[in-house]
Design a protein around this motif. Structure first.
Motif, PDB file in Angstrom:
ATOM      1  N   LYS A 258       0.867  -1.108   0.000  1.00  0.00           N
ATOM      2  CA  LYS A 258      -0.033   0.128   0.008  1.00  0.00           C
ATOM      3  C   LYS A 258       0.970   1.089  -0.128  1.00  0.00           C
ATOM      4  CE  LYS A 258      -3.793  -2.554   0.233  1.00  0.00           C
ATOM      5  NZ  LYS A 258      -4.901  -2.446  -0.987  1.00  0.00           N
ATOM      6  N   HIS A 259       0.517   2.318   0.648  1.00  0.00           N
ATOM      7  CA  HIS A 259       1.312   3.384   0.523  1.00  0.00           C
ATOM      8  C   HIS A 259       2.132   3.790   2.053  1.00  0.00           C
ATOM      9  CE1 HIS A 259      -2.754   4.056   2.673  1.00  0.00           C
ATOM     10  NE2 HIS A 259      -2.035   5.017   3.412  1.00  0.00           N
ATOM     11  N   TYR A 260       2.470   2.686   2.793  1.00  0.00           N
ATOM     12  CA  TYR A 260       3.376   2.853   3.794  1.00  0.00           C
ATOM     13  C   TYR A 260       4.612   3.223   3.503  1.00  0.00           C
ATOM     14  CZ  TYR A 260      -0.660   0.910   6.680  1.00  0.00           C
ATOM     15  OH  TYR A 260      -1.751   0.744   7.219  1.00  0.00           O
ATOM     16  N   GLY A 261       5.182   2.532   2.298  1.00  0.00           N
ATOM     17  CA  GLY A 261       6.375   3.003   2.003  1.00  0.00           C
ATOM     18  C   GLY A 261       7.262   1.820   1.940  1.00  0.00           C
ATOM     19  N   LEU A 262       8.612   2.072   1.443  1.00  0.00           N
ATOM     20  CA  LEU A 262       9.728   1.347   1.315  1.00  0.00           C
ATOM     21  C   LEU A 262      11.100   1.715   1.440  1.00  0.00           C
ATOM     22  CD1 LEU A 262       8.763  -1.510  -1.620  1.00  0.00           C
ATOM     23  CD2 LEU A 262       9.075  -1.859   0.709  1.00  0.00           C
ATOM     24  N   PRO A 263      11.930   1.179   1.755  1.00  0.00           N
ATOM     25  CA  PRO A 263      13.232   1.500   1.917  1.00  0.00           C
ATOM     26  C   PRO A 263      14.057   1.301   0.420  1.00  0.00           C
ATOM     27  CG  PRO A 263      13.342  -0.368   3.015  1.00  0.00           C
ATOM     28  CD  PRO A 263      11.803  -0.201   2.738  1.00  0.00           C
ATOM     29  N   PHE A 264      15.142   2.020  -0.036  1.00  0.00           N
ATOM     30  CA  PHE A 264      15.987   1.804  -0.889  1.00  0.00           C
ATOM     31  C   PHE A 264      17.074   2.616  -0.771  1.00  0.00           C
ATOM     32  CE2 PHE A 264      13.684   5.612  -1.833  1.00  0.00           C
ATOM     33  CZ  PHE A 264      14.554   6.374  -2.667  1.00  0.00           C
ATOM     34  N   THR A 265      18.072   2.401  -1.582  1.00  0.00           N
ATOM     35  CA  THR A 265      19.641   2.992  -1.678  1.00  0.00           C
ATOM     36  C   THR A 265      19.926   3.395  -3.081  1.00  0.00           C
ATOM     37  OG1 THR A 265      20.675   0.977  -2.422  1.00  0.00           O
ATOM     38  CG2 THR A 265      20.159   0.927  -0.356  1.00  0.00           C
ATOM     39  N   ASN A 266      20.790   4.331  -3.162  1.00  0.00           N
ATOM     40  CA  ASN A 266      21.221   4.951  -4.503  1.00  0.00           C
ATOM     41  C   ASN A 266      22.029   4.094  -5.250  1.00  0.00           C
ATOM     42  OD1 ASN A 266      23.459   5.082  -2.882  1.00  0.00           O
ATOM     43  ND2 ASN A 266      24.066   7.325  -3.876  1.00  0.00           N
ATOM     44  N   GLU A 267      22.155   2.639  -4.767  1.00  0.00           N
ATOM     45  CA  GLU A 267      23.137   1.768  -5.511  1.00  0.00           C
ATOM     46  C   GLU A 267      22.648   1.489  -7.135  1.00  0.00           C
ATOM     47  OE1 GLU A 267      25.178  -2.500  -4.893  1.00  0.00           O
ATOM     48  OE2 GLU A 267      23.556  -2.189  -3.715  1.00  0.00           O
ATOM     49  N   GLY A 268      23.449   1.586  -7.875  1.00  0.00           N
ATOM     50  CA  GLY A 268      23.044   1.468  -9.184  1.00  0.00           C
ATOM     51  C   GLY A 268      22.813   2.953  -9.927  1.00  0.00           C
ATOM     52  N   MET A 269      22.367   3.988  -9.270  1.00  0.00           N
ATOM     53  CA  MET A 269      22.114   5.186  -9.633  1.00  0.00           C
ATOM     54  C   MET A 269      23.271   5.922 -10.373  1.00  0.00           C
ATOM     55  SD  MET A 269      19.359   6.847  -6.976  1.00  0.00           S
ATOM     56  CE  MET A 269      17.978   5.963  -6.335  1.00  0.00           C
ATOM     57  N   THR A 270      23.237   6.365 -11.439  1.00  0.00           N
ATOM     58  CA  THR A 270      24.402   7.165 -12.136  1.00  0.00           C
ATOM     59  C   THR A 270      23.663   8.456 -12.211  1.00  0.00           C
ATOM     60  OG1 THR A 270      23.693   6.516 -14.399  1.00  0.00           O
ATOM     61  CG2 THR A 270      25.266   5.068 -13.110  1.00  0.00           C
ATOM     62  N   GLY A 271      24.888   9.588 -12.129  1.00  0.00           N
ATOM     63  CA  GLY A 271      24.422  11.010 -12.256  1.00  0.00           C
ATOM     64  C   GLY A 271      23.924  11.731 -11.224  1.00  0.00           C
ATOM     65  N   ASN A 272      23.811  12.942 -11.344  1.00  0.00           N
ATOM     66  CA  ASN A 272      23.406  14.021  -9.993  1.00  0.00           C
ATOM     67  C   ASN A 272      21.996  13.777  -9.877  1.00  0.00           C
ATOM     68  OD1 ASN A 272      25.985  14.625  -9.702  1.00  0.00           O
ATOM     69  ND2 ASN A 272      25.815  16.251 -11.256  1.00  0.00           N
ATOM     70  N   GLU A 273      21.063  13.288 -10.666  1.00  0.00           N
ATOM     71  CA  GLU A 273      19.611  13.004 -10.595  1.00  0.00           C
ATOM     72  C   GLU A 273      19.255  11.764 -10.960  1.00  0.00           C
ATOM     73  OE1 GLU A 273      17.571  16.189 -12.437  1.00  0.00           O
ATOM     74  OE2 GLU A 273      18.397  17.679 -11.088  1.00  0.00           O
ATOM     75  N   TYR A 274      18.221  11.177 -10.109  1.00  0.00           N
ATOM     76  CA  TYR A 274      17.378   9.996 -10.300  1.00  0.00           C
ATOM     77  C   TYR A 274      15.792  10.213 -10.278  1.00  0.00           C
ATOM     78  CZ  TYR A 274      16.247   5.054 -10.427  1.00  0.00           C
ATOM     79  OH  TYR A 274      15.655   3.833 -11.044  1.00  0.00           O
ATOM     80  N   THR A 275      15.372   9.349 -11.352  1.00  0.00           N
ATOM     81  CA  THR A 275      13.871   9.495 -11.286  1.00  0.00           C
ATOM     82  C   THR A 275      13.178   8.335 -11.073  1.00  0.00           C
ATOM     83  OG1 THR A 275      13.700  11.284 -12.964  1.00  0.00           O
ATOM     84  CG2 THR A 275      11.713  10.123 -12.564  1.00  0.00           C
ATOM     85  N   LEU A 276      12.509   8.262  -9.791  1.00  0.00           N
ATOM     86  CA  LEU A 276      11.824   7.233  -9.405  1.00  0.00           C
ATOM     87  C   LEU A 276      10.548   7.144  -9.941  1.00  0.00           C
ATOM     88  CD1 LEU A 276      12.499   8.065  -5.388  1.00  0.00           C
ATOM     89  CD2 LEU A 276      13.678   5.989  -6.829  1.00  0.00           C
ATOM     90  N   THR A 277      10.036   5.904 -10.279  1.00  0.00           N
ATOM     91  CA  THR A 277       8.691   5.540 -11.018  1.00  0.00           C
ATOM     92  C   THR A 277       7.759   4.608 -10.158  1.00  0.00           C
ATOM     93  OG1 THR A 277       9.796   5.635 -13.281  1.00  0.00           O
ATOM     94  CG2 THR A 277       7.712   4.614 -13.072  1.00  0.00           C
ATOM     95  N   VAL A 278       6.582   5.317  -9.790  1.00  0.00           N
ATOM     96  CA  VAL A 278       5.728   4.371  -8.741  1.00  0.00           C
ATOM     97  C   VAL A 278       4.457   4.525  -9.177  1.00  0.00           C
ATOM     98  CG1 VAL A 278       4.802   4.293  -6.401  1.00  0.00           C
ATOM     99  CG2 VAL A 278       7.379   4.913  -6.582  1.00  0.00           C
ATOM    100  N   LYS A 279       3.197   3.873  -9.150  1.00  0.00           N
ATOM    101  CA  LYS A 279       2.210   3.805  -9.864  1.00  0.00           C
ATOM    102  C   LYS A 279       1.164   3.583  -8.648  1.00  0.00           C
ATOM    103  CE  LYS A 279       3.185   2.026 -14.508  1.00  0.00           C
ATOM    104  NZ  LYS A 279       2.575   3.245 -15.252  1.00  0.00           N
ATOM    105  N   GLU A 280       0.080   4.280  -8.902  1.00  0.00           N
ATOM    106  CA  GLU A 280      -1.171   4.263  -7.972  1.00  0.00           C
ATOM    107  C   GLU A 280      -2.400   4.140  -8.929  1.00  0.00           C
ATOM    108  OE1 GLU A 280      -4.344   7.264  -5.083  1.00  0.00           O
ATOM    109  OE2 GLU A 280      -2.178   7.941  -5.410  1.00  0.00           O
ATOM    110  N   THR A 281      -3.043   2.818  -8.142  1.00  0.00           N
ATOM    111  CA  THR A 281      -4.011   2.384  -9.009  1.00  0.00           C
ATOM    112  C   THR A 281      -5.331   2.265  -8.212  1.00  0.00           C
ATOM    113  OG1 THR A 281      -2.743   1.173 -10.526  1.00  0.00           O
ATOM    114  CG2 THR A 281      -5.203   0.850 -10.711  1.00  0.00           C
ATOM    115  N   GLY A 282      -6.677   2.722  -8.529  1.00  0.00           N
ATOM    116  CA  GLY A 282      -7.582   2.442  -7.725  1.00  0.00           C
ATOM    117  C   GLY A 282      -9.155   2.682  -8.521  1.00  0.00           C
ATOM    118  N   ALA A 283     -10.314   2.192  -8.009  1.00  0.00           N
ATOM    119  CA  ALA A 283     -11.461   2.230  -8.914  1.00  0.00           C
ATOM    120  C   ALA A 283     -12.128   3.897  -9.024  1.00  0.00           C
ATOM    121  CB  ALA A 283     -12.740   1.467  -8.151  1.00  0.00           C
TER     122      ALA A 283
END
Length: 321
Positions: A213-238
């Motif tokens: 759900k929307h409680y969240g998740l931890p993550f690291t920047n391992e594998g990220m390159t460059g000075n910025e990174y764009t996370l992609t997350v989707k929300e779906t509902g009726a």
């Protein structure tokens, strides 16, 4: 007759397998527990108690009357005061601060230290929307009014964050409704590899990224390159979950926490011990969860001393017909 005799002997055999076991014989001696979450948004709080067995009728009480000294960047800030079940300090930690707690319990030193992470930064958030065909859904409203739909609303969050590719960073991403009366759809983290890397680490399936759900998740920047990174997350509902969009009320608050390495290790070991991820609703709200056999950075006891620095951004959902 043979069947009766066989049944008789089976009954004797099974009855001989029963044995009364006193579980108290296997209980280990209580261990001192120190839990503290250092949040740059609040003053410091710490809880000190002891472990307790699931066979006990109630939890153990907090340990009161301790002289708990707090140190920030090597400078003593004096003793914490005990009030309402917590040891408290007026100090509000800042990014980069080194925090340390120290006390003595029954002649044994209890201590913990951690570093406040550098502040995170959300550069921008972009939203896209589409309608996804489904097998159909039904909702019964007031007065027996029935709403039917054969599609879902899908919102994709493109969250661009600052990144330092020269250093290992740890994060926690969370979504919440701007208004408690709003309904939030299912949050799907499976579209971004940084979340999948965390799930791989704790040996959980890709499908679990869709059930937290929307409680969240931890993550690291391992594998990220460059000075910025764009996370992609989707929300779906009726669609009837988003009726308030016409009133301009469907806003979301995206919270990005920079967390310490210790907090990340604690979270991921909690996830490994709890595949249903039921712990996540407590972690950022309360800061604590009862420690089991998970990562601990407490010396002279168990528990967790962890640090976080949050940043948030409010966004408005829009439906394109």
């Amino acid at each position: 007759m043979k069947k009766i005799i066989l049944l008789f002997f089976c009954t004797i055999l099974l009855s001989a397998c029963y044995k009364n076991i006193d579980l108290s014989e296997y209980q280990e001696a209580p261990v001192v527990v120190l839990n503290c979450l250092a949040n740059s948004d609040t003053t410091l709080l710490a809880d000190i108690s002891t472990t307790w067995s699931y066979t006990d009728s109630k939890r153990t009480d907090d340990i009161m009357g301790l002289a708990v000294e707090m140190t920030v960047n090597g400078e003593s800030k004096g003793l914490m005061t005990y009030r309402d079940g917590m040891y408290r300090s007026d100090i509000r930690p800042q990014a980069g601060d080194q925090i340390e707690f120290k006390t003595v319990v029954d002649g044994v030193e209890l201590s913990a230290h951690d570093r406040m992470p550098d502040a995170p930064e959300i550069v921008k958030v972009e939203l896209t929307h589409r309608r996804v065909a489904t097998d159909g859904s039904i909702m019964t409203g007031p007065g027996g009014f029935i709403s039917e739909s054969n599609y879902n609303e899908e919102f994709t969050y493109h969250i661009t964050i600052k990144n330092d590719p020269t250093a290992r960073r740890y994060y926690f991403l969370r979504f919440k409704e701007a208004n408690h009366k709003q309904i939030m759809g299912d949050i799907d983290y499976s579209y971004d590899p940084v979340f999948q890397a965390t799930m791989d680490q704790v040996n959980q399936s890709l499908g679990n990224l869709k059930v937290v759900k929307h409680y969240g998740l931890p993550f690291t920047n391992e594998g990220m390159t460059g000075n910025e990174y764009t996370l992609t997350v989707k929300e779906t509902g009726a669609p009837f979950d988003y009726n308030e969009l016409s009133l301009g009320g469907s806003d979301r608050i995206i919270i990005l926490y920079a967390i310490s390495e210790a907090y990340y290790k604690y979270m991921t070991t909690m996830m490994a011990n709890d595949p249903d991820a039921t712990w996540q609703g407590k972690m950022t709200e309360l800061g604590l969860a009862e420690p089991t056999k998970v990562y601990s950075n407490i010396h002279g006891g168990t528990g967790i001393m962890a640090c976080l620095v949050p940043v948030s951004m409010r966004v408005t959902l829009n439906i394109k017909e």
